[in-house]
Each structure stands twice: as structure tokens, then as C-alpha cells.
Design a protein around this motif. Structure first.
Motif, PDB file in Angstrom:
ATOM      1  N   PRO A 228     -26.164 -32.668   6.348  1.00 39.98           N
ATOM      2  CA  PRO A 228     -25.236 -34.174   6.380  1.00 39.98           C
ATOM      3  C   PRO A 228     -25.768 -35.299   7.210  1.00 39.98           C
ATOM      4  N   TRP A 229     -25.134 -35.958   6.478  1.00 40.48           N
ATOM      5  CA  TRP A 229     -26.001 -38.135   6.273  1.00 40.48           C
ATOM      6  C   TRP A 229     -25.245 -38.791   8.062  1.00 40.48           C
ATOM      7  N   THR A 230     -25.743 -38.549   8.940  1.00 36.36           N
ATOM      8  CA  THR A 230     -25.133 -39.270   9.707  1.00 36.36           C
ATOM      9  C   THR A 230     -25.018 -40.390   9.558  1.00 36.36           C
ATOM     10  N   GLY A 231     -26.092 -41.226   9.549  1.00 37.95           N
ATOM     11  CA  GLY A 231     -25.988 -42.887   9.694  1.00 37.95           C
ATOM     12  C   GLY A 231     -25.123 -43.920   9.297  1.00 37.95           C
ATOM     13  N   ASP A 232     -24.897 -44.799   9.820  1.00 41.89           N
ATOM     14  CA  ASP A 232     -23.961 -46.127   9.610  1.00 41.89           C
ATOM     15  C   ASP A 232     -24.319 -46.004   7.684  1.00 41.89           C
ATOM     16  N   GLY A 233     -25.184 -46.393   7.281  1.00 47.84           N
ATOM     17  CA  GLY A 233     -24.945 -46.264   5.997  1.00 47.84           C
ATOM     18  C   GLY A 233     -26.413 -45.417   5.412  1.00 47.84           C
ATOM     19  N   PHE A 234     -26.584 -46.081   4.614  1.00 43.89           N
ATOM     20  CA  PHE A 234     -28.044 -45.186   3.432  1.00 43.89           C
ATOM     21  C   PHE A 234     -29.203 -45.723   3.466  1.00 43.89           C
ATOM     22  N   PRO A 235     -30.319 -44.925   3.308  1.00 38.87           N
ATOM     23  CA  PRO A 235     -32.009 -45.916   3.554  1.00 38.87           C
ATOM     24  C   PRO A 235     -31.928 -46.632   2.311  1.00 38.87           C
ATOM     25  N   ARG A 236     -33.125 -47.392   2.736  1.00 43.26           N
ATOM     26  CA  ARG A 236     -33.768 -48.366   1.575  1.00 43.26           C
ATOM     27  C   ARG A 236     -34.524 -47.779   1.032  1.00 43.26           C
ATOM     28  N   ASP A 237     -35.382 -46.411   0.690  1.00 45.14           N
ATOM     29  CA  ASP A 237     -35.403 -45.753  -0.237  1.00 45.14           C
ATOM     30  C   ASP A 237     -35.944 -44.222  -0.178  1.00 45.14           C
ATOM     31  N   TRP A 238     -36.120 -43.908  -1.821  1.00 42.89           N
ATOM     32  CA  TRP A 238     -35.050 -42.131  -1.828  1.00 42.89           C
ATOM     33  C   TRP A 238     -35.727 -41.747  -1.041  1.00 42.89           C
ATOM     34  N   ASP A 239     -37.418 -42.095  -0.913  1.00 42.06           N
ATOM     35  CA  ASP A 239     -38.286 -40.952  -0.487  1.00 42.06           C
ATOM     36  C   ASP A 239     -37.591 -40.541   0.929  1.00 42.06           C
ATOM     37  N   HIS A 240     -36.894 -41.208   1.899  1.00 42.59           N
ATOM     38  CA  HIS A 240     -35.923 -41.300   3.281  1.00 42.59           C
ATOM     39  C   HIS A 240     -34.802 -40.312   3.177  1.00 42.59           C
ATOM     40  N   LEU A 241     -34.355 -39.867   1.739  1.00 45.36           N
ATOM     41  CA  LEU A 241     -32.728 -39.791   1.328  1.00 45.36           C
ATOM     42  C   LEU A 241     -32.836 -38.005   1.209  1.00 45.36           C
ATOM     43  N   PRO A 242     -32.191 -37.569   2.090  1.00 48.91           N
ATOM     44  CA  PRO A 242     -32.613 -35.666   1.987  1.00 48.91           C
ATOM     45  C   PRO A 242     -32.159 -35.475   0.564  1.00 48.91           C
ATOM     46  N   PRO A 243     -32.443 -34.423  -0.284  1.00 48.53           N
ATOM     47  CA  PRO A 243     -32.722 -33.793  -1.594  1.00 48.53           C
ATOM     48  C   PRO A 243     -31.038 -34.050  -1.762  1.00 48.53           C
ATOM     49  N   LEU A 244     -30.428 -32.717  -0.720  1.00 47.90           N
ATOM     50  CA  LEU A 244     -29.047 -32.847  -0.742  1.00 47.90           C
ATOM     51  C   LEU A 244     -28.729 -33.129   0.268  1.00 47.90           C
ATOM     52  N   LEU A 245     -27.243 -33.695  -0.014  1.00 54.36           N
ATOM     53  CA  LEU A 245     -26.394 -34.163   0.902  1.00 54.36           C
ATOM     54  C   LEU A 245     -24.826 -33.880   1.097  1.00 54.36           C
ATOM     55  N   ARG A 246     -24.969 -33.139   2.748  1.00 58.71           N
ATOM     56  CA  ARG A 246     -22.964 -33.224   2.059  1.00 58.71           C
ATOM     57  C   ARG A 246     -22.314 -34.338   2.706  1.00 58.71           C
ATOM     58  N   LEU A 247     -21.347 -34.588   1.804  1.00 60.45           N
ATOM     59  CA  LEU A 247     -20.701 -35.608   2.799  1.00 60.45           C
ATOM     60  C   LEU A 247     -19.619 -35.618   3.296  1.00 60.45           C
ATOM     61  N   ASP A 248     -19.412 -34.692   3.080  1.00 54.13           N
ATOM     62  CA  ASP A 248     -17.699 -34.459   3.584  1.00 54.13           C
ATOM     63  C   ASP A 248     -17.539 -32.752   4.405  1.00 54.13           C
ATOM     64  N   ASP A 249     -17.787 -33.104   5.904  1.00 50.93           N
ATOM     65  CA  ASP A 249     -17.898 -31.734   6.647  1.00 50.93           C
ATOM     66  C   ASP A 249     -16.697 -30.847   6.175  1.00 50.93           C
ATOM     67  N   SER A 250     -15.529 -31.131   5.820  1.00 48.74           N
ATOM     68  CA  SER A 250     -14.680 -29.754   5.579  1.00 48.74           C
ATOM     69  C   SER A 250     -15.010 -29.183   3.676  1.00 48.74           C
ATOM     70  N   ALA A 251     -15.692 -29.647   3.337  1.00 43.82           N
ATOM     71  CA  ALA A 251     -16.407 -29.493   1.730  1.00 43.82           C
ATOM     72  C   ALA A 251     -16.060 -27.594   1.980  1.00 43.82           C
ATOM     73  N   ALA A 252     -15.210 -27.054   0.911  1.00 45.49           N
ATOM     74  CA  ALA A 252     -16.121 -26.007   0.147  1.00 45.49           C
ATOM     75  C   ALA A 252     -17.668 -25.705   0.546  1.00 45.49           C
ATOM     76  N   PRO A 253     -18.342 -24.413   0.364  1.00 40.39           N
ATOM     77  CA  PRO A 253     -19.590 -24.634  -0.021  1.00 40.39           C
ATOM     78  C   PRO A 253     -20.247 -24.817  -0.937  1.00 40.39           C
ATOM     79  N   PHE A 254     -21.563 -25.129  -1.076  1.00 42.50           N
ATOM     80  CA  PHE A 254     -22.144 -26.227  -2.232  1.00 42.50           C
ATOM     81  C   PHE A 254     -22.511 -25.275  -3.580  1.00 42.50           C
ATOM     82  N   SER A 255     -22.732 -24.250  -3.228  1.00 43.52           N
ATOM     83  CA  SER A 255     -23.327 -22.691  -3.916  1.00 43.52           C
ATOM     84  C   SER A 255     -21.798 -22.296  -4.542  1.00 43.52           C
TER      85      SER A 255
END
Length: 327
Positions: A228-255
Motif C-alpha cells: 500500500p502507499w500511505t503517503g500524501d503524495g508520490f515520491p520524486r524518484d522512481w527508485d523510492h516507489l515500491p515495485p507494485l503499489l496497491r492503490l485501493d484497499d478494497s480491490a480484489a487480489p492482484f494475482s
């Protein structure tokens, strides 16, 4: 006399299962050139994708025989071959344009995560699992794919002899198990640049499909798990972003048991190569068994062939769109 061998049940790595949806619906897999074309390019893409996404949902509902299917959506951003803009600038635009088209992105992934994720190397792991299908008449003289970086679906054109020997008659490449006529493919999985291995677009896309199908493991543990991404905004560096983000906590499973990928038609050659890789990849047996058993219990059995669990919709782009082509 037969000698008994005792083995601890926990001696080998245990394959951990992952939550599974019925369908993983990919709403886009665009490159930095597409984003550089501006929000209008994204708007055109999502407006076109919306209709096909509705059709994919309807098809998934038909397969679940009246039960409400679990469907998750995802979007892949290329930050592997090129770096454009920043997550802070780019991701809000992607999400806003999808929302304008009536679409919701549940999971957002970075393509570089298919090469390296959380201290693991998914692409390298998948490469070690490739089992080449030798065409009839192979003599074993060709180096393995781990050395050549190339994977084919049949017999290549034989090498020509030296200038001092008699020139043999030319022979065409030949697809193994061709139906009536041959469709031969020879896919480059990686190249070397300045001493660094550069994975190809088709190979990373094959890794991405395996992750979406819940079949990617490292020592029994799932790889490319959403965070999950819990910050107020997204980082300014791609390497500081997790490889896979869940944007909706109520979403069906990724796989999911199956995947559907919605793309511009220029991606057709790439995705044809993806299916070739999937056909020759020996995935984790434990993960395969778990998914087969669970899908059977749900009345949503999956094909034995991994590539057959993937479907695609390729749409025609507007004629006034400057086609950047896959990297």
C-alpha cells in the motif's frame, strides 16, 4: 533389502500461496514516449480501453456461471528502459485520466520491478526456469539460452559452412509442431550493454504475466507482492516507489486465475513473444498445484498451458497519433 530414506517435511522451501482473483485486467502498459505525448495521449488510450474493459468483465462473469467475479485492474509504467518525469508528476495524471474515462486502477507497477524487486531478481529467476524445447534433429551443439539470450519455437536456419567447403542448399527455419505452415519466432531475451545485462521488453512482460497469474516465486515465497502507499503524495524518484503499489484497499487480489491485457496493436509482436517464453518456462510446481486445486473448487478451472491463461485485446490507435513503438 530396500533402504528407507527419512526426510524432514520442512527440508525444502514450502510454496506459499497468494490470494487470487478470477481475472487480472491490465488497463495499460505504455512507455515513456507515450507519457511524453501529454495527457491527451493517455485520454485517448483510456477512452478506447473502457469499452474493451467492459467486454472483458462480461466474459469473466460468463465463466463464473452467474457468480460475481473477482476482478482487479492494473497498470504498468516503463521505468526500466527510460526514466521520464517523476512519480509525483506522472502518476496523478495517469489516475486522473483513467478516472475521467470511468476506470479505476487498483494496482500500479514499475516495469523495473520485473528485473529487481525487494532484493530478488525475478527476471534472472525466470531465466533459470526456461526449458528449451529442442526441435527434431537437434544435435546439442547450440549453446543454451542462458548463454545466447535467444529463445526460439523451432529449428533455426542452419549455419553456412566456410568459404572453402561446398555451399549447402539453403534451408528455412521451421516451427516445431507447425500446423500446415510454419510460423517461426526467435526472441531475444537479453543483451549486454557496458557489462550490464539489459532484459528485453518481451521477457520482462513474460515475468509480469507470471506475477499476475500468481506463479512467480523465490524460494517458495511470492515475488512482486503489492504494497500500500500511505503517503500524501508520490515520491520524486522512481527508485523510492515500491515495485507494485496497491492503490485501493478494497480491490480484489492482484494475482488471478487468468489475465486480460488491453494494448495498442503495435504491441502484438511483443506479446506473441511473451507467449513463446511462457510456453517454455517451468514454473513453480507448488504454485501450479495450488492454483489448479483452488480453481477446481471454485468451478473456474484453468488451462494446463500457462500461455492459454492469458488473453489480449489489441486496439487500433488514432491515425493522427505519432507511434513511438515499443522500446
Amino acid at each position: 533389502m530396500t533402504e528407507s530414506v527419512f526426510r524432514e517435511p520442512t527440508a525444502g522451501p514450502r510454496t506459499r500461496s497468494v490470494p487470487l482473483a478470477h481475472l487480472s485486467l491490465e488497463l495499460g502498459h505504455l512507455y515513456m514516449e507515450d507519457f511524453a505525448a501529454g495527457p491527451g495521449r493517455l485520454r485517448d488510450h483510456f477512452d478506447e480501453v473502457r469499452f474493451w474493459a467492459d467486454a472483458a468483465r462480461a466474459a469473466a462473469a460468463r465463466r463464473t456461471r452467474g457468480k460475481r467475479p473477482r476482478i482487479s485492474t492494473c497498470f504498468l509504467i516503463d521505468d526500466y528502459f527510460t526514466r521520464f518525469s517523476t512519480p509525483a508528476e506522472l502518476i496523478p495524471v495517469v489516475l486522473a485520466e483513467a478516472e475521467k474515462a470511468g476506470l479505476v486502477i487498483d494496482y500500479l507497477a514499475r516495469e523495473s520491478g520485473c528485473a529487481e524487486a525487494g532484493g530478488t531478481e525475478p527476471a534472472e529467476s525466470v531465466l533459470r526456469r526456461i526449458v528449451e524445447s529442442p526441435p527434431p534433429g537437434s544435435d546439442g551443439t547450440r549453446p543454451p539460452v542462458s548463454r545466447t539470450g535467444r529463445l526460439a519455437n523451432g529449428k533455426r536456419t542452419p549455419a553456412t559452412r566456410s568459404a572453402l567447403s561446398e555451399a549447402p542448399a539453403w534451408q528455412p527455419p521451421e516451427e516445431t509442431g507447425a500446423l500446415n505452415h510454419s510460423v517461426f519466432m526467435d526472441v531475444e531475451l537479453w543483451s549486454e550493454e557496458k557489462g550490464r545485462r539489459l532484459w528485453s521488453c518481451p521477457f520482462l512482460a513474460a515475468v509480469w504475466q507470471l506475477a499476475r497469474l500468481g506463479l512467480l516465486r523465490h524460494l517458495g515465497e511470492p515475488v512482486l507482492t503489492p504494497r500500500p502507499w500511505t503517503g500524501d503524495g508520490f515520491p520524486r524518484d522512481w527508485d523510492h516507489l515500491p515495485p507494485l503499489l496497491r492503490l485501493d484497499d478494497s480491490a480484489a487480489p492482484f494475482s488471478a486465475y487468468r489475465t486480460c491485457t488491453l494494448l495498442p496493436s503495435r504491441f502484438l509482436p511483443v506479446e506473441s513473444a511473451v507467449r513463446l517464453v511462457l510456453d517454455q518456462t517451468d514454473v513453480d510446481a507448488g504454485a501450479l498445484r495450488q492454483i489448479a486445486e483452488r480453481s477446481r473448487r471454485e468451478g473456474a478451472e484453468v488451462p494446463a498451458a500457462i500461455a492459454q491463461r492469458t488473453t489480449y485485446v489489441f486496439y487500433e490507435e488514432p491515425v493522427n497519433h505519432s507511434d513511438p513503438g515499443p522500446t
